[in-house]
Design a protein around this motif. Structure first.
Motif, PDB file in Angstrom:
ATOM      1  N   SER A  41       2.387  -0.092  -0.837  1.00 39.66           N
ATOM      2  CA  SER A  41       3.546   0.201  -1.675  1.00 39.66           C
ATOM      3  C   SER A  41       4.074   1.622  -1.464  1.00 39.66           C
ATOM      4  CB  SER A  41       3.210  -0.016  -3.153  1.00 39.66           C
ATOM      5  OG  SER A  41       2.309   0.963  -3.607  1.00 39.66           O
ATOM      6  N   TYR A 102       5.296 -14.343  -5.399  1.00 34.96           N
ATOM      7  CA  TYR A 102       5.606 -13.019  -4.858  1.00 34.96           C
ATOM      8  C   TYR A 102       7.094 -12.835  -4.614  1.00 34.96           C
ATOM      9  CZ  TYR A 102       0.599 -12.522  -4.174  1.00 34.96           C
ATOM     10  OH  TYR A 102      -0.744 -12.448  -4.359  1.00 34.96           O
ATOM     11  N   THR A 103       7.774 -13.902  -4.249  1.00 30.27           N
ATOM     12  CA  THR A 103       9.230 -13.812  -4.078  1.00 30.27           C
ATOM     13  C   THR A 103       9.900 -13.479  -5.406  1.00 30.27           C
ATOM     14  OG1 THR A 103       9.163 -15.381  -2.252  1.00 30.27           O
ATOM     15  CG2 THR A 103      11.287 -15.073  -3.350  1.00 30.27           C
ATOM     16  N   THR A 106       9.013  -9.863  -6.342  1.00 27.77           N
ATOM     17  CA  THR A 106       9.739  -8.896  -5.530  1.00 27.77           C
ATOM     18  C   THR A 106      11.195  -8.797  -5.959  1.00 27.77           C
ATOM     19  OG1 THR A 106       8.281  -9.355  -3.679  1.00 27.77           O
ATOM     20  CG2 THR A 106      10.353  -8.281  -3.167  1.00 27.77           C
ATOM     21  N   GLU A 107      11.818  -9.915  -6.270  1.00 25.24           N
ATOM     22  CA  GLU A 107      13.210  -9.890  -6.722  1.00 25.24           C
ATOM     23  C   GLU A 107      13.344  -9.224  -8.082  1.00 25.24           C
ATOM     24  OE1 GLU A 107      14.368 -13.979  -6.575  1.00 25.24           O
ATOM     25  OE2 GLU A 107      14.598 -13.964  -4.401  1.00 25.24           O
ATOM     26  N   GLY A 110      11.044  -5.321  -7.347  1.00 24.52           N
ATOM     27  CA  GLY A 110      11.113  -4.567  -6.098  1.00 24.52           C
ATOM     28  C   GLY A 110       9.806  -4.732  -5.341  1.00 24.52           C
ATOM     29  N   TRP A 111       9.843  -4.522  -4.035  1.00 25.23           N
ATOM     30  CA  TRP A 111       8.657  -4.816  -3.241  1.00 25.23           C
ATOM     31  C   TRP A 111       7.541  -3.811  -3.465  1.00 25.23           C
ATOM     32  CZ3 TRP A 111       6.489  -1.810   0.560  1.00 25.23           C
ATOM     33  CH2 TRP A 111       7.258  -0.773   1.066  1.00 25.23           C
ATOM     34  N   ARG A 112       7.871  -2.556  -3.759  1.00 23.08           N
ATOM     35  CA  ARG A 112       6.815  -1.566  -3.994  1.00 23.08           C
ATOM     36  C   ARG A 112       6.016  -1.902  -5.250  1.00 23.08           C
ATOM     37  NH1 ARG A 112       7.222   2.731  -0.498  1.00 23.08           N
ATOM     38  NH2 ARG A 112       9.244   2.969   0.494  1.00 23.08           N
ATOM     39  N   TRP A 113       6.703  -2.199  -6.339  1.00 19.15           N
ATOM     40  CA  TRP A 113       6.003  -2.565  -7.562  1.00 19.15           C
ATOM     41  C   TRP A 113       5.338  -3.934  -7.420  1.00 19.15           C
ATOM     42  CZ3 TRP A 113       4.006   0.169 -11.177  1.00 19.15           C
ATOM     43  CH2 TRP A 113       4.499   1.442 -11.413  1.00 19.15           C
ATOM     44  N   GLY A 114       5.934  -4.804  -6.629  1.00 17.87           N
ATOM     45  CA  GLY A 114       5.297  -6.093  -6.366  1.00 17.87           C
ATOM     46  C   GLY A 114       3.946  -5.929  -5.682  1.00 17.87           C
ATOM     47  N   MET A 115       3.865  -5.009  -4.706  1.00 16.86           N
ATOM     48  CA  MET A 115       2.589  -4.745  -4.035  1.00 16.86           C
ATOM     49  C   MET A 115       1.591  -4.115  -4.995  1.00 16.86           C
ATOM     50  SD  MET A 115       2.867  -6.055  -1.125  1.00 16.86           S
ATOM     51  CE  MET A 115       1.335  -5.531  -0.430  1.00 16.86           C
ATOM     52  N   ASN A 118       0.359  -6.837  -7.277  1.00 15.98           N
ATOM     53  CA  ASN A 118      -0.524  -7.694  -6.490  1.00 15.98           C
ATOM     54  C   ASN A 118      -1.887  -7.034  -6.301  1.00 15.98           C
ATOM     55  OD1 ASN A 118      -1.569  -9.629  -4.766  1.00 15.98           O
ATOM     56  ND2 ASN A 118      -0.273  -9.078  -3.051  1.00 15.98           N
TER      57      ASN A 118
END
Length: 140
Positions: A41, A102-103, A106-107, A110-115, A118
């Motif tokens: 992230s 995860y999709t 991420t939506e 955001g992908w950083r907070w999604g990681m 996770n």
């Protein structure tokens, strides 16, 4: 990450019977996977992602093998094939179902907070399951 997953399973297979217990390998896997996913992230360049993804894959593979070996050693011979088969199918179901989650994550975040989410969820679930990986009446 898939290469790391395979290598992590292989290395855990070499370590578990002689040097470490199932629970310690699973706890190491939980911490390592968390570090790998959380570090993803913070990356700024895609090439930096390779070591972090490799670390996460190694640790997920080690945790998966530790859980299957502990399950194989714990369950009676009569129910062993069914239990190990269900555990293996559960791994595949997670591989199929989690990308949809995860999709959405991420939506929404955001992908950083999604990681980061996770990583936290992986550490929580693997860390909570690790004490159950020990065999009854054995140091492994």
């Amino acid at each position: 990450m898939n290469t790391g997953y395979f290598a992590g399973s292989f290395l855990a297979g070499l370590i578990i019977p002689h040097r470490a217990s199932h629970a310690s390998v699973a706890l190491f896997g939980a911490v390592g996977a968390t570090l790998g996913l959380a570090s993803l992230s913070f990356i700024q360049h895609p090439f930096v992602a390779h070591p972090a993804a490799l670390l996460a894959g190694l640790c997920f593979g080690a945790s998966n093998l530790a859980s299957l070996v502990a399950l194989n050693a714990t369950v009676s011979a009569k129910k062993r094939a069914t239990c190990v088969g269900l555990a293996s199918c559960g791994t595949s179901m997670g591989t199929i179902l989690l990308p949809h989650f995860y999709t959405l994550l991420t939506e929404a975040m955001g992908w950083r907070w999604g990681m980061r989410i996770n990583a936290a969820a992986s550490c929580l679930f693997l860390g909570a399951a690790a004490p159950f990986f020990s065999r009854a009446g054995s140091e492994n």
